[in-house]
Write an enzyme that holds these catalytic residues in place. Structure first.
Site, PDB file in Angstrom:
ATOM      1  N   ARG A 224      17.994  13.846  71.525  1.00 28.92           N
ATOM      2  CA  ARG A 224      18.047  14.827  72.608  1.00 28.92           C
ATOM      3  C   ARG A 224      16.765  15.661  72.579  1.00 28.92           C
ATOM      4  O   ARG A 224      16.230  15.952  71.498  1.00 28.92           O
ATOM      5  CB  ARG A 224      19.250  15.768  72.433  1.00 28.92           C
ATOM      6  CG  ARG A 224      20.595  15.131  72.800  1.00 28.92           C
ATOM      7  CD  ARG A 224      20.724  14.828  74.294  1.00 28.92           C
ATOM      8  NE  ARG A 224      22.026  14.299  74.638  1.00 28.92           N
ATOM      9  CZ  ARG A 224      22.320  12.995  74.766  1.00 28.92           C
ATOM     10  NH1 ARG A 224      21.378  12.078  74.572  1.00 28.92           N
ATOM     11  NH2 ARG A 224      23.526  12.613  75.113  1.00 28.92           N
ATOM     12  N   HIS A 272      14.548   8.736  79.378  1.00 24.52           N
ATOM     13  CA  HIS A 272      15.930   8.729  78.869  1.00 24.52           C
ATOM     14  C   HIS A 272      16.613   7.384  79.179  1.00 24.52           C
ATOM     15  O   HIS A 272      17.703   7.345  79.756  1.00 24.52           O
ATOM     16  CB  HIS A 272      16.752   9.889  79.432  1.00 24.52           C
ATOM     17  CG  HIS A 272      17.975  10.187  78.612  1.00 24.52           C
ATOM     18  ND1 HIS A 272      18.510  11.431  78.464  1.00 24.52           N
ATOM     19  CD2 HIS A 272      18.788   9.366  77.883  1.00 24.52           C
ATOM     20  CE1 HIS A 272      19.586  11.384  77.698  1.00 24.52           C
ATOM     21  NE2 HIS A 272      19.785  10.121  77.326  1.00 24.52           N
TER      22      HIS A 272
HETATM   23  P1  NAP Z   1      27.215   9.730  65.290  1.00 24.22           P
HETATM   24  O1  NAP Z   1      27.820   8.403  65.008  1.00 24.22           O
HETATM   25  O2  NAP Z   1      28.101  10.888  65.496  1.00 24.22           O
HETATM   26  O3  NAP Z   1      26.208  10.048  64.092  1.00 24.22           O
HETATM   27  C1  NAP Z   1      25.599  11.294  63.929  1.00 24.22           C
HETATM   28  C2  NAP Z   1      24.846  11.334  62.616  1.00 24.22           C
HETATM   29  O4  NAP Z   1      24.136  12.579  62.536  1.00 24.22           O
HETATM   30  C3  NAP Z   1      25.781  11.279  61.396  1.00 24.22           C
HETATM   31  O5  NAP Z   1      25.185  10.552  60.359  1.00 24.22           O
HETATM   32  C4  NAP Z   1      25.889  12.761  61.004  1.00 24.22           C
HETATM   33  O6  NAP Z   1      26.142  13.006  59.623  1.00 24.22           O
HETATM   34  C5  NAP Z   1      24.497  13.237  61.330  1.00 24.22           C
HETATM   35  N1  NAP Z   1      24.482  14.693  61.495  1.00 24.22           N
HETATM   36  C6  NAP Z   1      25.198  15.441  62.369  1.00 24.22           C
HETATM   37  N2  NAP Z   1      24.942  16.754  62.179  1.00 24.22           N
HETATM   38  C7  NAP Z   1      24.067  16.817  61.151  1.00 24.22           C
HETATM   39  C8  NAP Z   1      23.448  17.891  60.460  1.00 24.22           C
HETATM   40  N3  NAP Z   1      23.666  19.175  60.782  1.00 24.22           N
HETATM   41  N4  NAP Z   1      22.615  17.605  59.426  1.00 24.22           N
HETATM   42  C9  NAP Z   1      22.394  16.321  59.081  1.00 24.22           C
HETATM   43  N5  NAP Z   1      22.954  15.241  59.693  1.00 24.22           N
HETATM   44  C10 NAP Z   1      23.780  15.512  60.719  1.00 24.22           C
HETATM   45  O7  NAP Z   1      26.254   9.645  66.565  1.00 24.22           O
HETATM   46  P2  NAP Z   1      25.603   8.339  67.213  1.00 24.22           P
HETATM   47  O8  NAP Z   1      26.608   7.591  67.994  1.00 24.22           O
HETATM   48  O9  NAP Z   1      24.834   7.634  66.168  1.00 24.22           O
HETATM   49  O10 NAP Z   1      24.609   9.016  68.287  1.00 24.22           O
HETATM   50  C11 NAP Z   1      23.596   9.933  67.900  1.00 24.22           C
HETATM   51  C12 NAP Z   1      22.967  10.594  69.120  1.00 24.22           C
HETATM   52  O11 NAP Z   1      22.124   9.681  69.813  1.00 24.22           O
HETATM   53  C13 NAP Z   1      23.936  11.062  70.202  1.00 24.22           C
HETATM   54  O12 NAP Z   1      24.546  12.282  69.867  1.00 24.22           O
HETATM   55  C14 NAP Z   1      23.043  11.167  71.421  1.00 24.22           C
HETATM   56  O13 NAP Z   1      22.522  12.487  71.499  1.00 24.22           O
HETATM   57  C15 NAP Z   1      21.900  10.197  71.123  1.00 24.22           C
HETATM   58  N6  NAP Z   1      21.876   9.071  72.092  1.00 24.22           N
HETATM   59  C16 NAP Z   1      20.787   8.925  72.900  1.00 24.22           C
HETATM   60  C17 NAP Z   1      20.735   7.861  73.779  1.00 24.22           C
HETATM   61  C18 NAP Z   1      19.526   7.634  74.630  1.00 24.22           C
HETATM   62  O14 NAP Z   1      19.562   6.785  75.521  1.00 24.22           O
HETATM   63  N7  NAP Z   1      18.423   8.291  74.390  1.00 24.22           N
HETATM   64  C19 NAP Z   1      21.795   6.941  73.855  1.00 24.22           C
HETATM   65  C20 NAP Z   1      22.892   7.132  73.018  1.00 24.22           C
HETATM   66  C21 NAP Z   1      22.913   8.203  72.137  1.00 24.22           C
HETATM   67  P3  NAP Z   1      27.522  12.520  58.938  1.00 24.22           P
HETATM   68  O15 NAP Z   1      27.378  11.009  58.841  1.00 24.22           O
HETATM   69  O16 NAP Z   1      27.513  13.180  57.624  1.00 24.22           O
HETATM   70  O17 NAP Z   1      28.628  12.935  59.863  1.00 24.22           O
HETATM   71  C1  GLV Z   2      22.924   8.952  76.178  1.00 18.77           C
HETATM   72  O1  GLV Z   2      22.039   9.723  76.059  1.00 18.77           O
HETATM   73  C2  GLV Z   2      24.161   9.021  75.452  1.00 18.77           C
HETATM   74  O2  GLV Z   2      24.428  10.043  74.814  1.00 18.77           O
HETATM   75  O3  GLV Z   2      24.915   8.019  75.498  1.00 18.77           O
END
Ligand code: NAP
Ligand code: GLV
Length: 309
Positions: A224, A272
């Protein structure tokens, strides 16, 4: 009962077709044509209009059509007190991993430097680095971070990862929490941000953290825009502390015309689109969760609003 599609950014037709195939008995409505509001049990939403979540007295589950729920946190006051499920699906994960691998390899193989040389018609060799001598650091070891780590491991990169809770992942040197952040950054030559945007992670890519990277490190932010303190990144690019940055996400979006990133010689901007929601794959996961809900079973990827991700 009915499902209400509230996504002003996308054509509802493929979603309607996918829902009809998977749950024929569930009527599909598209906001603002809500019909009898009391019949709406499920909402499929992505960045909805301000008042669209109001006046749905029997709404049970809000399916967020994206992985990151920061919009819901930001608009918490307007979000009804119902169960919330975020999107996790194979297509979203596979496409994000492609993005990460693409840009890691681009940096690893010095492609920005080679592009510059081509523009100068300059034929000059650059030193070859081996992947097992290059550390890629993944901020966030969740669904997306662990899949990216798997694929980068297959390419034989050295890997470091940082998360909130302690983890053990084969082939990844894992760090966690505040104490683990600087040691993680100290090793990281290509930093990939895949964190959720929460109160704790807002502004986490700043002068202090960029300064903890080895000089000439690279940044890939696919999470983000709010993770990055823009002035600090620009200063780090100017000083050479950061050699190049690739960014898919910004605050605000779209990135305003005239913003320094657009024309910066050491910044790559993508709109994005690291990973987009695919109606067929997303609906499969949503339909599975609706079936679970109807059977009274736990749904998958339900969000804990107190944890913020
Ligand atoms: P997720 O499965 O919830 O994983 C989040 C990770 O971040 C976990 O390892 C978590 O730690 C860690 N984390 C959260 N808060 C933290 C903190 N304060 N300090 C250190 N580590 C922390 O999320 P995801 O599905 O992988 O997605 C991640 C992000 O990618 C989304 O939230 C979104 O913003 C972004 N995204 C972007 C796109 C795009 O097109 N650009 C598409 C999809 C997603 P723990 O393992 O200990 O819980
Ligand atoms: C895209 O940014 C998502 O959070 O899936």
């Amino acid at each position: 009962m009915a499902a209400l599609f509230i996504n002003p950014h996308e054509d509802p037709a493929p979603w309607r077709a996918a829902l009809k195939r998977r749950i024929p008995d569930l009527e599909f409505r598209v906001w603002p044509d809500v019909g009898r509001a009391e019949e709406v049990e499920f909402a499929f939403c992505w960045k909805p209009a301000a008042d669209s979540l109001e006046g749905l007295p029997n709404l049970k589950v809000l399916f967020w059509l994206g992985a990151g729920i920061d919009w819901l946190l930001e608009h918490r006051a307007r979000v009804p007190d119902v169960r919330i499920v975020r999107l996790v699906d194979d297509a979203l994960t596979a496409c994000m991993t492609e993005y990460v691998v693409l840009h890691v390899l681009r940096y690893h193989r010095s492609q920005p430097q080679l592009d510059l040389q081509q523009s100068q018609q300059l034929w000059a060799d650059l030193p070859q680095r081996l992947p097992w001598n290059r550390t890629v650091g993944l901020m966030g070891l969740g669904v997306l971070g662990t899949d990216a780590a798997d694929k980068l491991k297959a390419l034989r990169f050295k890997l470091a990862g940082w998360s909130r809770s302690a983890k053990t992942l084969p082939g990844v040197e894992c760090f966690h929490g505040d104490d683990g952040l600087v040691p993680f950054l100290n090793k990281t030559e290509i930093l990939v941000c895949l964190l959720p945007l929460t109160a704790q992670t807002r502004g986490i890519i700043n002068a202090r953290t960029l300064g903890a990277l080895p000089r000439g490190a690279f940044l890939i932010n696919a999470a983000r825009g709010g993770h990055v303190v823009v002035e600090d990144l620009l200063a780090a690019l100017d000083s050479g502390q950061v050699a190049h940055a690739t960014m898919d996400v910004f605050e605000p979006e779209p990135l305003p015309v005239g913003h320094a990133f657009w024309r910066h010689p050491r910044v790559t901007v993508t709109p994005h689109n690291a990973s987009l929601t695919d109606p067929e794959f997303s609906l499969a996961v949503v339909a599975d969760n609706i079936a679970r809900y109807r059977r009274g079973e736990p749904m998958v990827n339900e969000v804990d609003m107190a944890r913020e991700y």
